[in-house]
Design an enzyme around this catalytic site. Structure first.
Site, PDB file in Angstrom:
ATOM      1  N   ASP A   1       1.913 -13.617  -3.716  1.00 28.67           N
ATOM      2  CA  ASP A   1       1.843 -12.742  -4.617  1.00 28.67           C
ATOM      3  C   ASP A   1       2.129 -11.511  -4.221  1.00 28.67           C
ATOM      4  O   ASP A   1       1.817 -11.252  -2.770  1.00 28.67           O
ATOM      5  CB  ASP A   1       0.422 -12.844  -5.494  1.00 28.67           C
ATOM      6  CG  ASP A   1       0.095 -11.830  -6.475  1.00 28.67           C
ATOM      7  OD1 ASP A   1       1.328 -11.600  -7.169  1.00 28.67           O
ATOM      8  OD2 ASP A   1      -0.876 -11.165  -6.536  1.00 28.67           O
TER       9      ASP A   1
ATOM     10  N   ASP B   1       1.349  -7.728  -5.824  1.00 27.46           N
ATOM     11  CA  ASP B   1       0.406  -6.794  -6.179  1.00 27.46           C
ATOM     12  C   ASP B   1      -0.828  -7.285  -5.742  1.00 27.46           C
ATOM     13  O   ASP B   1      -1.374  -8.194  -6.208  1.00 27.46           O
ATOM     14  CB  ASP B   1       0.592  -6.035  -7.485  1.00 27.46           C
ATOM     15  CG  ASP B   1       1.998  -5.383  -7.824  1.00 27.46           C
ATOM     16  OD1 ASP B   1       2.651  -5.322  -7.212  1.00 27.46           O
ATOM     17  OD2 ASP B   1       2.543  -5.494  -8.935  1.00 27.46           O
TER      18      ASP B   1
END
Ligand SMILES: [Mg+2]
Ligand SMILES: [Zn+2]
Length: 184
Positions: A19, A21
């Site tokens: 992922d 952020d």
């Protein structure tokens, strides 16, 4: 391609799906979406972690929900500029991403790529010949963990707060990378 190269199948690689952020760069609650390079700050140790994971032989694949595109708060070009910066900074550390996948859709579109759907992971696994059983999904939210689980990879959560049921939990990507290094 020669017959010889055809007869030797490439061994599938293991990957760390990431992922973005909250794992690679700082999550910014004050801006809903990172729409420009000025809003993109690497988390402490993130680049070192990527370099280490790469050294350990993992393919590095970013899988990121970018609903801001569907909501017209940013464009595909804005996102591409942010990712060009991310790639360039990583390359300074000798790190190359094997893939960067994003979902530009809104929730109501019911696509198969928006996490917690596993679509981006499965697509990357096919594109890059990844062995999912030896791979990891690292994220900071429940949708990441769920996407990893649905794709059949081991789910790893990065958090210094609330845990959401991942197999492994670390305070940072670097802690996870160091953990893998110790095991090899
Ligand atoms: Mg996140
Ligand atoms: Zn999508």
């Amino acid at each position: 391609m020669s017959d010889l190269s055809k007869s030797i199948p490439k061994a599938p690689r293991s990957a760390v799906f990431l992922d973005r952020d909250g794992v690679i760069n700082v999550r910014r609650p004050e801006v809903e979406y990172v729409t420009e390079v000025a809003q993109f700050d690497f988390l402490p140790g993130a680049l070192e972690a990527l370099a280490l994971l790469s050294e350990l032989g993992f393919a590095l694949v970013v899988v990121t929900n970018q609903r801001g595109i569907a909501r017209e708060m940013m464009t595909e070009d804005d996102l591409a500029a942010v990712h060009a910066y991310m790639k360039a900074e990583a390359l300074k550390r000798g790190v190359r991403f094997d893939g960067i996948y994003h979902c530009p859709h809104d929730t109501f579109e019911q696509c198969s790529c928006r996490k917690p759907e596993p679509g981006m992971i499965l697509e990357a696994a096919e594109d890059l010949e990844i062995d999912l059983t030896r791979s990891y999904m690292v994220g900071d939210s429940l949708s990441d963990i769920e996407a990893g689980r649905r794709a059949g990879v081991r789910a790893v959560q990065i958090t210094d707060g609330e845990e959401c049921g991942a197999e492994m939990v670390f305070p940072s990507l670097l802690d996870f990378a160091l953990h893998l290094k110790e095991r090899t």
